[in-house]
Design a protein around this motif. Structure first.
Motif, PDB file in Angstrom:
ATOM      1  N   GLU A  10       6.150   1.479 -12.647  1.00 29.43           N
ATOM      2  CA  GLU A  10       4.927   0.387 -12.898  1.00 29.43           C
ATOM      3  C   GLU A  10       4.921  -1.013 -12.210  1.00 29.43           C
ATOM      4  O   GLU A  10       4.023  -1.591 -11.857  1.00 29.43           O
ATOM      5  CB  GLU A  10       5.066   0.361 -14.469  1.00 29.43           C
ATOM      6  CG  GLU A  10       4.754   1.697 -14.871  1.00 29.43           C
ATOM      7  CD  GLU A  10       3.748   1.635 -16.209  1.00 29.43           C
ATOM      8  OE1 GLU A  10       3.178   0.353 -16.387  1.00 29.43           O
ATOM      9  OE2 GLU A  10       3.629   2.554 -16.767  1.00 29.43           O
ATOM     10  N   SER A  11       6.185  -1.340 -12.007  1.00 26.41           N
ATOM     11  CA  SER A  11       6.395  -2.763 -11.246  1.00 26.41           C
ATOM     12  C   SER A  11       5.865  -2.729  -9.940  1.00 26.41           C
ATOM     13  O   SER A  11       5.501  -3.790  -9.501  1.00 26.41           O
ATOM     14  CB  SER A  11       7.910  -3.158 -11.266  1.00 26.41           C
ATOM     15  OG  SER A  11       8.762  -2.327 -10.558  1.00 26.41           O
ATOM     16  N   LEU A  13       3.123  -1.041  -9.135  1.00 25.90           N
ATOM     17  CA  LEU A  13       1.662  -0.615  -8.956  1.00 25.90           C
ATOM     18  C   LEU A  13       0.842  -1.829  -8.737  1.00 25.90           C
ATOM     19  O   LEU A  13      -0.382  -1.735  -8.255  1.00 25.90           O
ATOM     20  CB  LEU A  13       1.133  -0.100 -10.413  1.00 25.90           C
ATOM     21  CG  LEU A  13       1.716   1.431 -10.683  1.00 25.90           C
ATOM     22  CD1 LEU A  13       1.278   1.692 -12.120  1.00 25.90           C
ATOM     23  CD2 LEU A  13       1.011   2.176  -9.456  1.00 25.90           C
ATOM     24  N   SER A  14       1.271  -2.893  -9.125  1.00 19.50           N
ATOM     25  CA  SER A  14       0.545  -4.243  -8.589  1.00 19.50           C
ATOM     26  C   SER A  14       0.267  -4.472  -7.365  1.00 19.50           C
ATOM     27  O   SER A  14      -0.796  -5.318  -6.810  1.00 19.50           O
ATOM     28  CB  SER A  14       0.896  -5.549  -9.729  1.00 19.50           C
ATOM     29  OG  SER A  14       2.117  -5.737  -9.402  1.00 19.50           O
ATOM     30  N   LEU A  15       1.298  -3.926  -6.676  1.00 20.65           N
ATOM     31  CA  LEU A  15       1.314  -4.217  -5.082  1.00 20.65           C
ATOM     32  C   LEU A  15       0.683  -3.247  -4.235  1.00 20.65           C
ATOM     33  O   LEU A  15       0.517  -3.569  -3.088  1.00 20.65           O
ATOM     34  CB  LEU A  15       2.727  -4.348  -4.688  1.00 20.65           C
ATOM     35  CG  LEU A  15       3.817  -5.633  -5.451  1.00 20.65           C
ATOM     36  CD1 LEU A  15       5.156  -5.497  -5.137  1.00 20.65           C
ATOM     37  CD2 LEU A  15       3.219  -6.618  -5.384  1.00 20.65           C
ATOM     38  N   PHE A  17      -2.591  -1.225  -2.970  1.00 20.52           N
ATOM     39  CA  PHE A  17      -4.062  -1.852  -2.754  1.00 20.52           C
ATOM     40  C   PHE A  17      -4.628  -0.665  -1.804  1.00 20.52           C
ATOM     41  O   PHE A  17      -4.196  -0.134  -0.922  1.00 20.52           O
ATOM     42  CB  PHE A  17      -4.130  -2.959  -2.023  1.00 20.52           C
ATOM     43  CG  PHE A  17      -5.704  -3.340  -1.854  1.00 20.52           C
ATOM     44  CD1 PHE A  17      -6.389  -4.075  -2.795  1.00 20.52           C
ATOM     45  CD2 PHE A  17      -6.103  -3.272  -0.590  1.00 20.52           C
ATOM     46  CE1 PHE A  17      -7.658  -4.411  -2.739  1.00 20.52           C
ATOM     47  CE2 PHE A  17      -7.510  -3.702  -0.412  1.00 20.52           C
ATOM     48  CZ  PHE A  17      -8.283  -4.258  -1.615  1.00 20.52           C
TER      49      PHE A  17
END
Length: 195
Positions: A10-11, A13-15, A17
């Motif tokens: 999950e850490s 996932l924000s990276l 694209f």
């Protein structure tokens, strides 16, 4: 060979694209440039627009597939042009005689068979889809001739050049495998034969 797919933490996932894909108009412009770069010979001058249309139509068809064949890129278009130019130079040397079809059209059909058609399990739909796009200034494929028969005749011609023992059956699978190996070895294109 077995792979295990592990989800991203999950850490991370924000990276991640999704860059998406090109819209059809932009892809068509890129394909046109690829055709212009690779088909500079005088024999191709009048055919750039049709070749671009055919390659764009092939990309549309391949993307409509629901399996791994749906992945196409501009590298496929560039590879097709390399193969097409190579066939254009090779066909007169091999004395492949399909008199009703000009060498430019025959080269395009063979390049499409190597770069796109070979991936498909159901090829007759591809043949039916792509045939109407092969038109003037390329010569229309005669009504009594199919893409499959054109490819088969060329495969047979290449297989006949090779030394093969008499006991070996020259069936369609063997002809296709030898044809693909012949092309890919000469052009240094990676090839995986499955089954």
């Amino acid at each position: 060979l077995v792979y295990r797919v592990i989800p991203l933490p999950e850490s991370l996932l924000s990276l991640v694209f999704d860059f998406g894909q090109l819209d059809p108009e932009t892809e068509n412009r890129y394909i046109r440039e690829i055709v212009n770069i690779h088909a500079q010979d005088d024999c191709f001058v009048n055919h750039h627009a049709v070749i671009t249309t055919v390659l764009s139509a092939v990309h549309t068809y391949m993307r409509s597939k629901k399996d791994e064949c749906s992945y196409v890129s501009l590298r496929d278009a560039e590879r097709t042009m390399r193969v097409m130019v190579w066939f254009y130079e090779l066909i007169p040397k091999l004395k492949i005689d399909i008199t009703t079809i000009p060498i430019v059209t025959l080269s395009l059909i063979l390049a499409l068979s190597v770069c796109y058609r070979a991936k498909l399990t159901e090829r007759s739909y591809f043949d039916g889809y792509i045939t109407p796009y092969i038109k003037c200034p390329l010569t229309d494929i005669p009504a009594n001739t199919s893409i499959r028969s054109i490819i088969n005749e060329c495969q047979t011609c290449i297989v006949n050049i090779m030394k093969i023992e008499e006991r070996v059956a020259r069936n369609s699978a063997m002809k296709e495998n030898l044809f693909m190996m012949f092309v890919c070895i000469h052009l240094k294109i990676p090839l995986f034969i499955v089954e």
